[in-house]
Motif scaffolding. Structure first.
Motif, PDB file in Angstrom:
ATOM      1  N   ILE A 440      94.695  33.639  76.727  1.00 57.81           N
ATOM      2  CA  ILE A 440      95.460  33.355  75.504  1.00 57.81           C
ATOM      3  C   ILE A 440      95.650  31.847  75.429  1.00 57.81           C
ATOM      4  O   ILE A 440      96.096  31.218  76.388  1.00 57.81           O
ATOM      5  CB  ILE A 440      96.832  34.066  75.509  1.00 57.81           C
ATOM      6  N   LEU A 441      95.269  31.284  74.305  1.00 56.53           N
ATOM      7  CA  LEU A 441      95.392  29.841  74.095  1.00 56.53           C
ATOM      8  C   LEU A 441      96.511  29.578  73.091  1.00 56.53           C
ATOM      9  O   LEU A 441      96.511  30.112  71.980  1.00 56.53           O
ATOM     10  CB  LEU A 441      94.072  29.271  73.567  1.00 56.53           C
ATOM     11  N   LEU A 442      97.473  28.776  73.499  1.00 58.45           N
ATOM     12  CA  LEU A 442      98.556  28.345  72.617  1.00 58.45           C
ATOM     13  C   LEU A 442      98.383  26.846  72.404  1.00 58.45           C
ATOM     14  O   LEU A 442      98.496  26.060  73.348  1.00 58.45           O
ATOM     15  CB  LEU A 442      99.913  28.656  73.254  1.00 58.45           C
ATOM     16  N   LYS A 443      98.086  26.476  71.169  1.00 57.74           N
ATOM     17  CA  LYS A 443      97.686  25.089  70.884  1.00 57.74           C
ATOM     18  C   LYS A 443      98.497  24.534  69.719  1.00 57.74           C
ATOM     19  O   LYS A 443      98.689  25.212  68.704  1.00 57.74           O
ATOM     20  CB  LYS A 443      96.195  25.072  70.558  1.00 57.74           C
ATOM     21  N   ALA A 444      98.964  23.299  69.854  1.00 59.94           N
ATOM     22  CA  ALA A 444      99.689  22.629  68.774  1.00 59.94           C
ATOM     23  C   ALA A 444      99.060  21.268  68.519  1.00 59.94           C
ATOM     24  O   ALA A 444      98.654  20.577  69.459  1.00 59.94           O
ATOM     25  CB  ALA A 444     101.164  22.463  69.138  1.00 59.94           C
ATOM     26  N   TYR A 445      98.961  20.888  67.249  1.00 64.02           N
ATOM     27  CA  TYR A 445      98.393  19.576  66.922  1.00 64.02           C
ATOM     28  C   TYR A 445      98.829  19.154  65.520  1.00 64.02           C
ATOM     29  O   TYR A 445      99.179  19.984  64.679  1.00 64.02           O
ATOM     30  CB  TYR A 445      96.862  19.599  67.004  1.00 64.02           C
ATOM     31  N   HIS A 446      98.796  17.826  65.294  1.00 62.84           N
ATOM     32  CA  HIS A 446      99.108  17.266  63.982  1.00 62.84           C
ATOM     33  C   HIS A 446      97.847  17.207  63.131  1.00 62.84           C
ATOM     34  O   HIS A 446      96.751  16.983  63.632  1.00 62.84           O
ATOM     35  CB  HIS A 446      99.650  15.839  64.117  1.00 62.84           C
ATOM     36  N   SER A 447      98.014  17.420  61.841  1.00 67.52           N
ATOM     37  CA  SER A 447      96.941  17.180  60.889  1.00 67.52           C
ATOM     38  C   SER A 447      97.593  16.794  59.573  1.00 67.52           C
ATOM     39  O   SER A 447      98.228  17.624  58.913  1.00 67.52           O
ATOM     40  CB  SER A 447      96.079  18.438  60.703  1.00 67.52           C
ATOM     41  N   GLY A 448      97.455  15.518  59.230  1.00 65.70           N
ATOM     42  CA  GLY A 448      98.123  15.048  58.012  1.00 65.70           C
ATOM     43  C   GLY A 448      99.631  15.125  58.179  1.00 65.70           C
ATOM     44  O   GLY A 448     100.193  14.745  59.197  1.00 65.70           O
ATOM     45  N   ASN A 449     100.295  15.641  57.160  1.00 65.24           N
ATOM     46  CA  ASN A 449     101.752  15.762  57.230  1.00 65.24           C
ATOM     47  C   ASN A 449     102.173  17.172  57.646  1.00 65.24           C
ATOM     48  O   ASN A 449     103.224  17.664  57.263  1.00 65.24           O
ATOM     49  CB  ASN A 449     102.380  15.398  55.876  1.00 65.24           C
ATOM     50  N   HIS A 450     101.301  17.822  58.418  1.00 65.30           N
ATOM     51  CA  HIS A 450     101.603  19.167  58.908  1.00 65.30           C
ATOM     52  C   HIS A 450     101.382  19.255  60.414  1.00 65.30           C
ATOM     53  O   HIS A 450     100.656  18.463  61.004  1.00 65.30           O
ATOM     54  CB  HIS A 450     100.728  20.216  58.211  1.00 65.30           C
ATOM     55  N   VAL A 451     102.036  20.235  61.024  1.00 66.16           N
ATOM     56  CA  VAL A 451     101.763  20.601  62.412  1.00 66.16           C
ATOM     57  C   VAL A 451     101.155  21.990  62.400  1.00 66.16           C
ATOM     58  O   VAL A 451     101.647  22.890  61.704  1.00 66.16           O
ATOM     59  CB  VAL A 451     103.047  20.586  63.265  1.00 66.16           C
ATOM     60  N   PHE A 452     100.077  22.161  63.150  1.00 68.97           N
ATOM     61  CA  PHE A 452      99.412  23.466  63.243  1.00 68.97           C
ATOM     62  C   PHE A 452      99.624  24.026  64.640  1.00 68.97           C
ATOM     63  O   PHE A 452      99.506  23.306  65.635  1.00 68.97           O
ATOM     64  CB  PHE A 452      97.916  23.336  62.952  1.00 68.97           C
ATOM     65  N   ILE A 453      99.939  25.313  64.704  1.00 70.08           N
ATOM     66  CA  ILE A 453     100.067  26.012  65.986  1.00 70.08           C
ATOM     67  C   ILE A 453      99.105  27.193  65.963  1.00 70.08           C
ATOM     68  O   ILE A 453      99.166  28.034  65.055  1.00 70.08           O
ATOM     69  CB  ILE A 453     101.506  26.499  66.231  1.00 70.08           C
ATOM     70  N   GLU A 454      98.202  27.237  66.943  1.00 73.64           N
ATOM     71  CA  GLU A 454      97.225  28.324  67.035  1.00 73.64           C
ATOM     72  C   GLU A 454      97.550  29.215  68.230  1.00 73.64           C
ATOM     73  O   GLU A 454      97.877  28.718  69.309  1.00 73.64           O
ATOM     74  CB  GLU A 454      95.806  27.769  67.218  1.00 73.64           C
ATOM     75  N   ILE A 455      97.459  30.532  68.014  1.00 69.27           N
ATOM     76  CA  ILE A 455      97.563  31.493  69.113  1.00 69.27           C
ATOM     77  C   ILE A 455      96.272  32.301  69.104  1.00 69.27           C
ATOM     78  O   ILE A 455      96.027  33.084  68.185  1.00 69.27           O
ATOM     79  CB  ILE A 455      98.782  32.408  68.960  1.00 69.27           C
ATOM     80  N   GLU A 456      95.436  32.059  70.111  1.00 68.60           N
ATOM     81  CA  GLU A 456      94.115  32.676  70.153  1.00 68.60           C
ATOM     82  C   GLU A 456      93.982  33.536  71.400  1.00 68.60           C
ATOM     83  O   GLU A 456      94.351  33.110  72.496  1.00 68.60           O
ATOM     84  CB  GLU A 456      93.041  31.586  70.149  1.00 68.60           C
ATOM     85  N   ASP A 457      93.477  34.756  71.234  1.00 68.96           N
ATOM     86  CA  ASP A 457      93.200  35.601  72.396  1.00 68.96           C
ATOM     87  C   ASP A 457      91.741  36.050  72.355  1.00 68.96           C
ATOM     88  O   ASP A 457      91.115  36.069  71.295  1.00 68.96           O
ATOM     89  CB  ASP A 457      94.143  36.812  72.439  1.00 68.96           C
ATOM     90  N   ASP A 458      91.210  36.378  73.528  1.00 72.91           N
ATOM     91  CA  ASP A 458      89.824  36.841  73.599  1.00 72.91           C
ATOM     92  C   ASP A 458      89.787  38.350  73.826  1.00 72.91           C
ATOM     93  O   ASP A 458      88.975  38.863  74.587  1.00 72.91           O
ATOM     94  CB  ASP A 458      89.056  36.103  74.706  1.00 72.91           C
ATOM     95  N   GLY A 459      90.681  39.046  73.143  1.00 72.06           N
ATOM     96  CA  GLY A 459      90.839  40.484  73.344  1.00 72.06           C
ATOM     97  C   GLY A 459      90.030  41.354  72.403  1.00 72.06           C
ATOM     98  O   GLY A 459      88.907  41.006  72.008  1.00 72.06           O
ATOM     99  N   ALA A 460      90.647  42.465  72.000  1.00 73.63           N
ATOM    100  CA  ALA A 460      89.929  43.498  71.245  1.00 73.63           C
ATOM    101  C   ALA A 460      89.710  43.131  69.784  1.00 73.63           C
ATOM    102  O   ALA A 460      88.861  43.720  69.114  1.00 73.63           O
ATOM    103  CB  ALA A 460      90.694  44.819  71.320  1.00 73.63           C
ATOM    104  N   GLY A 461      90.463  42.166  69.262  1.00 69.26           N
ATOM    105  CA  GLY A 461      90.331  41.841  67.840  1.00 69.26           C
ATOM    106  C   GLY A 461      91.003  42.890  66.972  1.00 69.26           C
ATOM    107  O   GLY A 461      91.661  43.817  67.460  1.00 69.26           O
ATOM    108  N   ILE A 462      90.817  42.761  65.664  1.00 69.52           N
ATOM    109  CA  ILE A 462      91.436  43.688  64.710  1.00 69.52           C
ATOM    110  C   ILE A 462      90.344  44.558  64.093  1.00 69.52           C
ATOM    111  O   ILE A 462      89.336  44.047  63.601  1.00 69.52           O
ATOM    112  CB  ILE A 462      92.197  42.924  63.610  1.00 69.52           C
ATOM    113  N   ASN A 463      90.548  45.867  64.120  1.00 71.30           N
ATOM    114  CA  ASN A 463      89.598  46.824  63.556  1.00 71.30           C
ATOM    115  C   ASN A 463      89.843  46.937  62.047  1.00 71.30           C
ATOM    116  O   ASN A 463      90.856  47.475  61.608  1.00 71.30           O
ATOM    117  CB  ASN A 463      89.777  48.188  64.237  1.00 71.30           C
ATOM    118  N   LYS A 464      88.912  46.403  61.243  1.00 66.61           N
ATOM    119  CA  LYS A 464      89.096  46.364  59.780  1.00 66.61           C
ATOM    120  C   LYS A 464      89.246  47.762  59.193  1.00 66.61           C
ATOM    121  O   LYS A 464      90.062  47.987  58.301  1.00 66.61           O
ATOM    122  CB  LYS A 464      87.910  45.655  59.122  1.00 66.61           C
TER     123      LYS A 464
END
Length: 681
Positions: A440-464
């Motif tokens: 699980i990756l928890l990542k924060a970074y600036h871009s312009g006048n915003h802050v982005f926070i990503e939560i990424e996992d390498d798991g099962a994904g979402i079944n459409k």
């Protein structure tokens, strides 16, 4: 000896030492052979023990001493590190954190730690361990025992004054005991919704357990709040019962006279208990004196705590100063007076420096929120019999304090979802050809006048298919609508209230349960959350948050007789093109911008600006970007760059398309601020 003068230093240093213990324990668990890590933890525990004894917090000192004994045995190779041993040490750290939190909130630092102390002594003697489950640990917690009694206990003088003044102004005061259903998932989310309802009805004076423990789900199914309101008991109860998964609500009116009487009796008893000791020697022991001497030797603190409300007032005053500075700029330009020019320029430089200081005072690293997640993920992995690595990137990224305070709960929900229904069990991962350890990756970074926070996992994904099937069965959308949705739009469906594709109810979460609360919280902060997922590869939740910088740099443009402000953070460049260079592609007007097709958006059409003169041969273009997407905003002319105060449009105009706020210009005119993200989206 008066220890109060050292209390604030003690609390801050204790938090730092406990944070070090938590972080180093997680590192040690992955590198059990590295005894230097044990030494680091031992030093923090030893320092904490000495400080606690000096300050007179016996429970804190005793528990730390027992933990120190175990650590000493580990570093001398008398005890072998096992997962069960780590569980006990983490439980000890949890209790230590709870005691320090209690002291910080004005408590006496008392806590029943006999269970953990007994287990530490078992480890020290080399006896076998029976580790309690989370539920057993919770059941033994004195906090939870207090909650079973559904009582608030005591009120301090400030709280009593608030209750008394509220009564004099005609308000009613209630103690409200709320029980959640036994099968409630994401208890903190339901507590958040209850508090949201109560704060619309009145003012919450106190909660038991405190808000921090409620947020971390450190309570059983029951919690109690004190509410000041002008509503009746029936009205209040009816509103609370509308929150899903609330089982029982009991409301009693507070009798302030009885509370005062009980408080007076307690004070008299305290005085009576203290009286026989008045003749005894109150001097500290030699050891305490030594520890106190150490504390005094610390360099004096160069920080002060400032109430966030004072910073809000300071910010509002500064915003008014910026508006007046703009007015002076305008007057100086109109009068063309050299001395006035020089004065205004100097004032601009000084206010720019002041602006930087004021804004930075409110900025806090997201590390303050991220720090608690590694331990939480470790415990969840143990409970779920999964192997998970949490990687944190960009913890130094700074956000406004008000956003930091609100973002913790949504991140907890998303991490729990990733742990429970994202990352698979080791057996399933191996059968899919994956590494048995999920990431699980928890990542924060600036871009312009915003802050982005990503939560990424390498798991099962979402079944459409499952998401669509559930949405159709719940009546969220029709078959006709479902056929037109893109993959991302399908994923967005899991933000619907109560939506879940989980096959079985889990103690931790169901994929989608509580995500309605996540989305609502983030949007209430002026942010947004999006999802991307690939089945059997994983999911990414992307949170976009504003820096909440109420003073921003913009490009001021004119459309007919109206002025608009475009944030500089969204602008790539400006250009002037011939009208004849415009082409049509797929019913969209575009231009060739350095070999790329750039769509044009005519702001006069989007904002319905009345056209008073004929269009010119040349067009002024502001080229803006959101992520990888770009667009050209067509305006009549550029006015120039300036700093403006961002003012909210209020609830009545909050739905205005592609307008994020307004500002007052130096000449008194109002200019609307263009939301480039909405336009490109």
């Amino acid at each position: 000896m008066d220890m109060n003068q050292y209390l604030e230093v003690f609390i801050e240093e204790s938090k730092e030492h406990l944070q070090t213990c938590s972080e180093q324990l997680l590192v040690l668990e992955k590198n059990p052979e590295d005894l230097s890590i044990v030494n680091e933890i031992f030093r923090s525990a030893h320092t904490l023990k000495g400080m606690s004894a000096t300050m007179g917090y016996e429970d804190l000192a005793d528990l730390t001493h027992k933990m120190e004994n175990v650590l000493d045995a580990i570093r001398n190779s008398k005890i072998i590190l096992t997962p069960e041993l780590f569980d006990v040490i983490f439980l000890a750290v949890d209790d230590l954190e709870a005691i320090v939190m209690s002291i910080a909130e004005g408590g006496d630092g008392k806590r029943d730690v006999t269970n953990v102390v007994r287990k530490l002594q078992q480890i020290e003697k080399g006896e076998s361990l029976v580790i309690p489950t989370i539920n057993e640990t919770a059941a033994a917690s004195p906090v939870l025992e207090t909650m079973e009694q559904a009582t608030m206990g005591e009120y301090d003088e400030f709280e009593m004054t608030v209750l008394q003044q509220s009564k004099e102004q005609g308000f009613k005061s209630y103690e409200i005991s709320i029980s959640l259903r036994d099968d409630c998932l994401l208890k903190a989310a339901r507590v958040f919704m209850v508090f949201e309802v109560l704060e619309k009805s009145g003012e919450v004076i106190k909660s038991n357990p405190p808000a921090e423990l409620l947020e971390e789900e450190q309570f059983d199914q029951k919690f109690t709040v004190t509410l000041v309101t002008n509503e009746s008991i029936e009205e209040t109860k009816k509103k609370i019962m509308k929150v899903s998964e609330v089982d029982v609500v009991e409301i009693t009116a507070l009798n302030l006279e009885e509370l005062r009487h009980a408080a007076n009796i307690k004070e008299e008893k305290k005085a009576a208990d203290k009286k026989p000791q008045e003749g005894t020697d109150q001097s500290p022991s030699i050891n305490e004196a030594k520890e106190t001497k150490k504390t005094v030797k610390h360099a004096p603190s160069k920080t002060i705590r400032v109430n966030i409300e004072r910073l809000d007032i300071l910010m509002n005053l500064f915003e008014e100063l910026v508006i007046d500075r703009g007015r002076l700029d305008q007057i100086s330009s109109d009068l063309d007076n050299q001395e006035l020019h020089e004065t205004v320029e100097r004032m601009s430089r000084v206010t720019s420096d002041l602006q930087t200081i004021v804004l930075n005072m409110r900025m806090v690293p997201v590390e303050t929120v991220f720090n608690r997640f590694p331990k939480m993920v470790r415990q969840l992995a143990r409970d779920l019999n999964k192997k998970v690595d949490l990687e944190i990137i960009g913890a130094e990224t700074e956000l406004d304090r008000t956003v930091i305070d609100e973002i913790g709960d949504p991140l907890v929900h998303l991490l729990r979802n990733a742990m429970d229904h994202g990352v698979e069990t080791p057996e399933k991962r191996l059968s899919k050809g994956k590494n048995e350890v999920g990431k699980i990756l928890l990542k924060a970074y600036h871009s312009g006048n915003h802050v982005f926070i990503e939560i990424e996992d390498d798991g099962a994904g979402i079944n459409k298919e499952r998401v669509l099937s559930k949405a159709l069965s719940n009546g969220i959308l029709t078959k006709e609508t479902a056929a037109t949705l893109s993959d991302k739009q399908i994923y967005e469906l899991i933000f619907a209230s109560g939506f879940s594709t989980a096959d079985t109810i889990s103690d931790v979460s169901g994929r989608g349960v509580g995500l309605d609360v996540v989305k609502n919280t983030i949007e209430s902060l002026g942010g947004s959350v999006t999802i991307d997922s690939k089945e059997n590869e994983g999911s990414i939740f992307l949170i976009q948050l504003p820096l909440t910088l109420s003073i921003i740099s913009v490009m001021l443009v004119e459309i007919q007789q109206e002025k608009y402000a475009i944030p500089l953070s969204s602008i790539i460049e400006t250009a002037i093109i011939r009208k004849e260079d415009i082409m049509n592609a797929h019913n969209q007007q575009v231009i060739d911008f350095r070999g790329k097709v750039l769509p044009l958006l005519f702001l006069k059409d989007i904002f319905d600006v009345p056209v008073q003169n004929e269009e010119e041969e040349f067009l002024s273009i502001v080229i803006v970007r959101k992520g990888e997407k770009m667009a050209g905003l067509v305006v009549d002319s550029f006015i120039g760059q300036l700093e403006i105060v961002l003012k909210s449009l209020g609830n009545y105009l909050s739905t205005a398309f592609a307008i994020s706020g307004a500002t007052i210009l130096g000449d008194g005119q109002v200019a609307l601020i263009v939301d480039c993200n909405a336009l490109i989206h």
